[in-house]
Motif scaffolding. Structure first.
Motif, short mmCIF file in Angstrom:
data_model
loop_
_atom_site.label_atom_id
_atom_site.label_comp_id
_atom_site.label_asym_id
_atom_site.label_seq_id
_atom_site.Cartn_x
_atom_site.Cartn_y
_atom_site.Cartn_z
N HIS A 1 0.83 -1.20 0.00
CA HIS A 1 0.00 0.00 0.00
C HIS A 1 0.87 1.26 0.00
CE1 HIS A 1 -2.33 3.22 1.93
NE2 HIS A 1 -3.27 2.79 1.11
N ALA B 1 -5.57 2.53 4.78
CA ALA B 1 -4.43 1.67 4.47
C ALA B 1 -4.73 0.29 5.02
CB ALA B 1 -3.16 2.21 5.10
N ARG C 1 -7.96 -0.98 0.68
CA ARG C 1 -8.21 -1.51 2.03
C ARG C 1 -9.47 -2.37 2.04
NH1 ARG C 1 -6.89 -1.16 7.29
NH2 ARG C 1 -8.55 -1.20 8.83
N SER D 1 -6.81 4.38 -1.78
CA SER D 1 -6.43 3.74 -0.52
C SER D 1 -7.60 3.01 0.12
CB SER D 1 -5.88 4.79 0.46
OG SER D 1 -4.68 5.32 -0.01
#
Length: 190
Positions: A85, A182, A123, A119
């Protein structure tokens, strides 16, 4: 019986083998996590070639810095996902910043919104692929096949209460995708 704080044995052994420089350990790690790394990178970057590059970077980093992973901090899978990430977001920021400078269109606020969306999506993907199969199956029935909890219960062969519980827990897990932006364990892989 292992305590809750004890890292999984495979994670500890893998970290030790990598620290000793065992090439076979890197191969095992790649076999286990390459699809996770590539899919997370692709989700953030939206580009197959860039995701390939991030995949190479992640495994090169793991090989060159095996002690950066601390088994006491969480599962190796989460650490690898967090590293992926971080590198993918860095690449996205660099690419988008260069495009912004070159074209003069857009703003840093738009760039940060794009990074945030990527992001959160990465996730959410990570959360879904990491959740236990019963929860994932319930969510897939509800989302992709538009089943309500009663139909989900019948399809899974569980009680309606159990179907509701699985759906609720799965949705609670997914709701955390917005919390940090994240993958879990993103406390900062070095």
């Amino acid at each position: 019986m292992a305590t809750k704080d004890a890292p999984p044995r495979w994670d500890r052994k893998m970290q030790q083998r990598l620290a000793r420089g065992e090439a076979a350990a890197l191969g095992e790690l790649y076999d286990r996590f390459a699809s996770l790394v590539h899919s997370l990178a692709h989700r953030v970057l939206g580009d197959e070639r860039a995701a390939d590059g991030i995949t190479r970077e992640v495994f090169a980093h793991v090989w060159e810095h095996p002690d950066a992973y601390d088994p006491k901090q969480g599962p190796l899978r989460s650490w690898v996902a967090a590293l992926t990430h971080r590198l993918a977001v860095q690449r996205l920021r660099a690419t988008e910043t260069a495009a912004l400078a070159r074209d003069g269109q857009g703003s840093t606020e738009e760039l940060e919104r794009k990074v945030r969306r990527a992001s959160v999506a990465a996730r959410a993907d990570y959360i879904v692929t990491s959740m236990p199969a019963p929860l994932r199956a319930a969510l897939e029935l509800a989302y992709f096949q538009r089943r309500d909890y009663r139909q989900t219960a019948v399809d899974l062969g569980v009680t309606e209460d159990e179907a509701r519980r699985r759906l609720r827990l799965g949705l609670q897990l997914l709701s955390t995708a917005h919390d940090a932006g994240a993958p879990p364990g993103a406390g900062g892989p070095a």
